[in-house]
Design a protein around this motif. Structure first.
Motif, mmCIF file in Angstrom:
data_model
loop_
_atom_site.group_PDB
_atom_site.id
_atom_site.type_symbol
_atom_site.label_atom_id
_atom_site.label_comp_id
_atom_site.label_asym_id
_atom_site.label_seq_id
_atom_site.Cartn_x
_atom_site.Cartn_y
_atom_site.Cartn_z
ATOM 1 N N ALA A 185 0.841 -1.198 0.000
ATOM 2 C CA ALA A 185 0.000 0.000 0.000
ATOM 3 C C ALA A 185 0.877 1.249 0.000
ATOM 4 O O ALA A 185 1.888 1.311 0.700
ATOM 5 N N VAL A 186 0.447 2.214 -0.807
ATOM 6 C CA VAL A 186 1.165 3.488 -0.945
ATOM 7 C C VAL A 186 0.139 4.610 -0.869
ATOM 8 O O VAL A 186 -0.937 4.528 -1.479
ATOM 9 N N LEU A 187 0.486 5.671 -0.145
ATOM 10 C CA LEU A 187 -0.333 6.872 -0.122
ATOM 11 C C LEU A 187 0.053 7.724 -1.328
ATOM 12 O O LEU A 187 1.230 8.069 -1.500
ATOM 13 N N LEU A 188 -0.930 8.034 -2.182
ATOM 14 C CA LEU A 188 -0.689 8.862 -3.363
ATOM 15 C C LEU A 188 -1.079 10.296 -3.054
ATOM 16 O O LEU A 188 -2.110 10.556 -2.429
ATOM 17 N N LYS A 189 -0.238 11.207 -3.525
ATOM 18 C CA LYS A 189 -0.484 12.637 -3.336
ATOM 19 C C LYS A 189 -0.490 13.302 -4.710
ATOM 20 O O LYS A 189 0.395 13.057 -5.519
ATOM 21 N N SER A 190 -1.504 14.151 -4.929
ATOM 22 C CA SER A 190 -1.617 14.834 -6.213
ATOM 23 C C SER A 190 -2.483 16.076 -6.052
ATOM 24 O O SER A 190 -3.354 16.121 -5.175
#
Length: 161
Positions: free
Chosen positions: A20-25
């Motif tokens: 799991a990865v936290l995506l930031k955009s």
């Protein structure tokens, strides 16, 4: 006369194989993606590239998924918190974030199993339906595709039907 029994309650937490990865955009609220697939399908490789593109590791190899009301949160397994295996390089210690809301499931498949124009799919996590896409981890564009899939989760109207 029998005793009436209710169905056992659904579990509120489960640990699953994946990353799991936290995506930031700027295009969507920070949200977690859960990468699933068989060993060698590129979960850690794709996660490492997502991190290089601004994401933050939640957990590699095993992920704790917890239901809170009608939302799912991804968190790390404490014994492997911050550790990521990068094939050919070694076991690395990386910055890690706390639990984050899971909004997207990516099934990593062979290239010929990726649909050209996918129909919307979901995956049940502890009774909550989450959007699911199938991608090939080793395509050059896979990082961009994961970010675009997350944008679609937040703004479904960008998909032409």
């Amino acid at each position: 006369m029998g005793i009436a029994r209710s169905a056992p309650p659904e579990p509120k937490k489960v640990t699953l194989h994946g990353t799991a990865v936290l995506l930031k955009s700027a295009h969507f609220e920070h949200s977690a993606v859960f990468l699933r697939g068989l060993s060698g399908m590129g979960k850690s490789d794709l996660a490492y590239r997502l991190i290089d593109a601004g994401g933050v590791l939640i957990c590699d190899d095993q992920v704790v998924l917890e239901r809170r009301q009608d939302k799912i949160y991804a968190d790390s397994v404490e014994s492997i918190r911050g550790l990521m295996e990068i094939r050919g390089v070694g076991l690395l210690r990386l910055p890690v974030t706390n639990a984050a809301r899971l909004r997207l499931v990516i099934d990593l498949v062979k290239r010929d199993e990726v649909p050209r124009l996918p129909d919307p799919e979901t995956h049940d996590v502890l009774g909550v339906q989450l959007p699911k896409f199938k991608l090939h981890a080793f395509d050059v564009s896979s990082v961009l595709k994961v970010f675009k899939a997350m944008e679609i989760v937040h703004r479904p109207s960008i998909v032409v039907k």
